[in-house]
Design a protein around this motif. Sequence first.
Motif, mmCIF file in Angstrom:
data_model
loop_
_atom_site.group_PDB
_atom_site.id
_atom_site.type_symbol
_atom_site.label_atom_id
_atom_site.label_comp_id
_atom_site.label_asym_id
_atom_site.label_seq_id
_atom_site.Cartn_x
_atom_site.Cartn_y
_atom_site.Cartn_z
ATOM 1 N N MET A 123 9.428 50.351 -29.054
ATOM 2 C CA MET A 123 8.891 51.394 -29.902
ATOM 3 C C MET A 123 7.371 51.256 -29.920
ATOM 4 O O MET A 123 6.832 50.159 -30.037
ATOM 5 N N ALA A 124 6.684 52.374 -29.839
ATOM 6 C CA ALA A 124 5.228 52.381 -29.844
ATOM 7 C C ALA A 124 4.695 51.970 -31.221
ATOM 8 O O ALA A 124 5.341 52.192 -32.241
ATOM 9 N N VAL A 125 3.509 51.386 -31.207
ATOM 10 C CA VAL A 125 2.858 51.000 -32.453
ATOM 11 C C VAL A 125 2.469 52.289 -33.189
ATOM 12 O O VAL A 125 1.830 53.167 -32.620
ATOM 13 N N SER A 136 0.605 55.099 -35.193
ATOM 14 C CA SER A 136 -0.824 55.409 -35.309
ATOM 15 C C SER A 136 -1.077 56.563 -36.272
ATOM 16 O O SER A 136 -2.187 57.079 -36.337
ATOM 17 N N ASP A 175 4.271 58.574 -37.939
ATOM 18 C CA ASP A 175 4.786 57.556 -37.023
ATOM 19 C C ASP A 175 5.224 56.303 -37.779
ATOM 20 O O ASP A 175 6.243 55.698 -37.458
ATOM 21 N N ALA A 194 8.880 54.839 -37.821
ATOM 22 C CA ALA A 194 9.141 53.493 -37.297
ATOM 23 C C ALA A 194 9.904 52.653 -38.305
ATOM 24 O O ALA A 194 10.862 51.957 -37.952
ATOM 25 N N ARG A 238 -1.548 49.596 -39.907
ATOM 26 C CA ARG A 238 -1.146 48.528 -39.002
ATOM 27 C C ARG A 238 -0.675 47.304 -39.785
ATOM 28 O O ARG A 238 0.305 46.664 -39.412
ATOM 29 N N SER A 274 2.797 48.081 -40.921
ATOM 30 C CA SER A 274 3.703 48.000 -39.780
ATOM 31 C C SER A 274 3.973 46.553 -39.377
ATOM 32 O O SER A 274 5.125 46.180 -39.101
ATOM 33 N N SER A 316 7.783 45.880 -37.610
ATOM 34 C CA SER A 316 7.728 44.816 -36.598
ATOM 35 C C SER A 316 8.673 43.660 -36.936
ATOM 36 O O SER A 316 9.443 43.228 -36.069
#
Length: 173
Positions: A1-3, A5, A9, A13, A143, A146, A151
């Motif tokens: 999975m993309a970080v 941004s 999103d 996520a 971030r 996340s 994560s």
Amino acid sequence: MAVPSSKADLVAAIGTTFAQLESDLDRVPPSLVYDQVLPGHAKNTMMSPAELVSYLIGWNEQVATWHARRAAGLPDELPAAGIKWNELGLLAQRYYDAYRDETWDELRAHLVGAKDNLLALIEDYTDADLYGRQWYGKWTMGRMISLNSSSPYMNARGRLRAWLRAAPLTPPN
């Protein structure tokens, strides 16, 4: 999975990885939830699925604490009060201990609540708040959220799935 941004999103996520994690947690045999069967968060240690859930609760609630402290004008305590970034194994143990008396069902419900609280926290922010500037060191607020929610959910899934594939899922007689 993309970080992630963006706010959208980030919410996606967290939602996606959490739903996948819950599916994996559903597969953990109730008789094994307190057995030390997973690699721990400190080198050369083992943990139980219950401790893994405790760890996730701890980090989700830690993020909420960071935000509450900032809102109250208090200084940052990152990663946590009395803990340095190179002492994350101690923080993991703190989280294991904090929720040790909760049943598996209570832990699972607590984790849902902690995740829902994070989503409510995110809802109060704009994309610019979350990703438009540094919040801690080089990291944006989004971030940092996340790194301590979606994560770790993915990391937990990897640990659980490896164990579920490899281990006999019945306790020894």
